[in-house]
Design a protein around this motif. Structure first.
Motif, short mmCIF file in Angstrom:
data_model
loop_
_atom_site.label_atom_id
_atom_site.label_comp_id
_atom_site.label_asym_id
_atom_site.label_seq_id
_atom_site.Cartn_x
_atom_site.Cartn_y
_atom_site.Cartn_z
N SER A 38 102.86 -98.72 -52.08
CA SER A 38 104.09 -99.29 -52.64
C SER A 38 104.35 -98.70 -54.02
CB SER A 38 103.97 -100.81 -52.75
OG SER A 38 103.71 -101.39 -51.49
N PRO A 39 105.39 -97.85 -54.17
CA PRO A 39 105.73 -97.30 -55.48
C PRO A 39 106.16 -98.41 -56.43
CG PRO A 39 106.81 -96.08 -53.71
CD PRO A 39 106.27 -97.34 -53.10
N GLN A 40 105.67 -98.36 -57.68
CA GLN A 40 106.01 -99.34 -58.70
C GLN A 40 106.93 -98.72 -59.74
OE1 GLN A 40 104.65 -102.65 -58.30
NE2 GLN A 40 104.24 -101.60 -56.34
N ASP A 41 107.66 -99.56 -60.46
CA ASP A 41 108.57 -99.07 -61.50
C ASP A 41 107.82 -98.28 -62.57
OD1 ASP A 41 110.65 -100.26 -60.19
OD2 ASP A 41 110.59 -102.11 -61.39
N LEU A 64 101.29 -96.00 -57.91
CA LEU A 64 101.37 -96.24 -56.47
C LEU A 64 100.36 -97.33 -56.11
CD1 LEU A 64 102.96 -95.07 -54.06
CD2 LEU A 64 100.96 -93.67 -53.55
N GLN A 65 100.88 -98.50 -55.79
CA GLN A 65 100.01 -99.62 -55.45
C GLN A 65 99.60 -99.57 -53.98
OE1 GLN A 65 101.78 -103.56 -55.00
NE2 GLN A 65 100.17 -104.43 -56.29
N ILE A 66 98.32 -99.87 -53.72
CA ILE A 66 97.80 -99.93 -52.36
C ILE A 66 97.55 -101.39 -52.01
CG2 ILE A 66 95.94 -99.23 -50.82
CD1 ILE A 66 95.45 -96.85 -52.62
N ARG A 67 98.14 -101.83 -50.93
CA ARG A 67 97.92 -103.21 -50.52
C ARG A 67 97.85 -103.29 -49.00
NH1 ARG A 67 102.62 -105.70 -48.75
NH2 ARG A 67 104.54 -104.51 -49.12
N PRO A 119 103.82 -97.04 -44.77
CA PRO A 119 102.79 -97.75 -44.00
C PRO A 119 101.64 -96.84 -43.58
CG PRO A 119 104.65 -97.27 -42.58
CD PRO A 119 105.04 -96.80 -43.95
N PHE A 120 100.46 -97.41 -43.54
CA PHE A 120 99.28 -96.70 -43.06
C PHE A 120 98.35 -97.67 -42.36
CE2 PHE A 120 98.10 -98.15 -47.36
CZ PHE A 120 96.87 -98.76 -47.14
N VAL A 121 97.39 -97.14 -41.64
CA VAL A 121 96.29 -97.94 -41.11
C VAL A 121 95.04 -97.47 -41.84
CG1 VAL A 121 94.88 -98.50 -39.10
CG2 VAL A 121 97.36 -98.25 -38.86
N PHE A 149 87.55 -95.72 -49.25
CA PHE A 149 88.86 -95.99 -48.66
C PHE A 149 89.26 -94.82 -47.76
CE2 PHE A 149 93.61 -95.54 -49.23
CZ PHE A 149 93.94 -96.54 -48.34
N THR A 150 89.51 -95.09 -46.48
CA THR A 150 90.02 -94.09 -45.55
C THR A 150 91.30 -94.61 -44.92
OG1 THR A 150 88.69 -94.98 -43.72
CG2 THR A 150 87.72 -93.18 -45.00
N HIS A 151 92.23 -93.71 -44.63
CA HIS A 151 93.50 -94.17 -44.07
C HIS A 151 94.16 -93.05 -43.29
CE1 HIS A 151 95.05 -91.89 -47.47
NE2 HIS A 151 96.24 -91.91 -46.89
#
Length: 394
Positions: free
Chosen positions: A15-18, A22-25, A258-260, A273-275
């Protein structure tokens, strides 16, 4: 989604932030079940499987090497005694047979991998595995080139030799052509042929030219890869509505990617962290629409990038201007920034693989020829005399 102190798995978002961060959630909605997250992971496996695999890249490189060698030998011609000696010693004695053997082995390896990879990834009863069996059976049934190459490869495997004879001859226009001939009886005795393979072999002349069969083999294998990818993309298109429904239920917002993924806690300060990213929904929407018209290969950029003509005259002409431009850039870089700069640029290209290396090498040869002709026209001296004079133009 698994969610304990040591591991998290499932749908997530970048999720790009202002602030530019780049936030990962991970998705925290209770509307998605564990089965939804597992289905997304399986969906990504199907997307990955639609792309050309390493075994096809190896096959493609072996075909380009063989076809380019055929053309290079034909360009040598029959009248140059020095070239004829080079042909006899280098190509026939060592390099050429090895190149043919590599192509035959790569062909069978690729077909075996089509079946094995589908069964291993999705199970023997899966649609992917059934499709793989069907299209490989069609290859064997429809292309005599593959049947003959398959038998020759088996003979090579069991005897360690190829019963081939290589020669140059002239066509009606006095152009040099390569002939790879084989004795039918010797080939027949070199391997245990299947019934259909033996029948195909017996339709050939007692001394037959293998080159057209090698080309027919490549056409069949290229069509096999095209069918494999097309079938898989049709399966993906069928799943797009379900993917869209899962994302609609999730906490995905506008702009999210989106990712898995999976996060595993190693210690208090370290997490692994893998995605894998989910495909762009716009591409998937086009794929879903194109599946109904049968144009799925054109609807999903980046998956199907193969060209049947790679390595032949049409393919080489298509990239001629590009390879010449890249070669000029390398030469210009070396001239302006120093030799090391040009050498480093060339090294980067070579490391990308044999296809790029071959293309740029041809471009450098073209540049060298142009510069050589310029030197001859401006100095009146042959380029060979200039080189023999320690690069001195005085």
């Amino acid at each position: 989604m698994e969610n304990n102190s040591d591991e998290r798995f499932g749908l997530g978002f970048f999720s790009p932030q202002d602030s530019g961060v780049l936030q990962i959630r991970f998705d925290t909605s209770d509307k998605l079940s564990a089965e939804d997250h597992e289905w997304l992971a399986e969906f990504l496996k199907r997307v990955s499987f639609a792309q050309s695999q390493t075994s096809f890249s190896i096959l493609k490189e072996s075909w380009i090497a063989l076809n380019s060698l055929l053309k290079a030998i034909e360009d040598v011609g029959k009248t140059d005694d020095e070239a004829q000696e080079y042909w006899s010693v280098e190509h026939r004695g060592r390099r050429f047979i090895a190149t043919v053997a590599n192509y035959l082995s790569s062909s069978v390896m690729y077909v075996d991998s089509v079946r094995a990879s589908a069964s291993r990834r999705f199970g023997k009863e899966s649609e992917e595995a059934i499709n793989a069996i069907n299209i490989t059976n069609e290859l064997y049934d429809n292309y005599i080139g593959y049947r003959i190459c398959y038998g020759l490869r088996n003979g090579l495997l069991h005897t360690g030799a190829l019963p081939l004879s290589i020669s140059l001859h002239e066509d009606e226009e006095e152009n040099a052509k390569v002939r790879i001939t084989a004795n039918r009886d010797q080939v027949l005795n070199a391997a245990n042929w299947s019934k259909s393979g033996r029948k195909s072999l017996l339709t050939l002349e007692s001394e037959f030219d293998l080159v057209p069969l090698l080309r027919d083999n490549w056409t069949g294998l290229w069509n096999l890869e095209k069918s494999r990818s097309k079938n898989q993309m049709s399966l993906i298109a069928r799943d797009v509505p379900k993917l869209r429904g899962i994302l609609d239920k999730s906490t995905m917002t506008e702009g999210d990617l989106p990712f898995v993924g999976r996060v595993i806690k190693v210690d208090d300060l370290t997490h692994n962290f893998t995605h894998s990213m989910l495909p762009d929904l716009n591409h998937l929407n086009r794929l879903e629409a194109a599946e109904k018209s049968g144009d799925v290969l054109d609807a999903f950029p980046g998956v199907w990038l193969q060209d049947e003509n790679d390595g032949d005259d049409r393919g080489l002409k298509k990239v001629s201007s590009l390879r010449l431009e890249i070669a000029r850039q390398i030469v210009l870089s070396a001239s302006v920034e120093g030799f090391d700069s040009g050498a480093n640029r060339l090294k980067d290209i070579v490391l990308k693989g044999p296809t790029d290396a071959m293309s740029v090498s041809l471009g450098l040869m073209e540049v060298a020829y142009i510069l050589g002709r310029m030197c001859e026209l401006t100095t009146g001296n042959s380029i060979y005399s200039i080189l023999d004079n320690d690069f001195s133009l005085e």
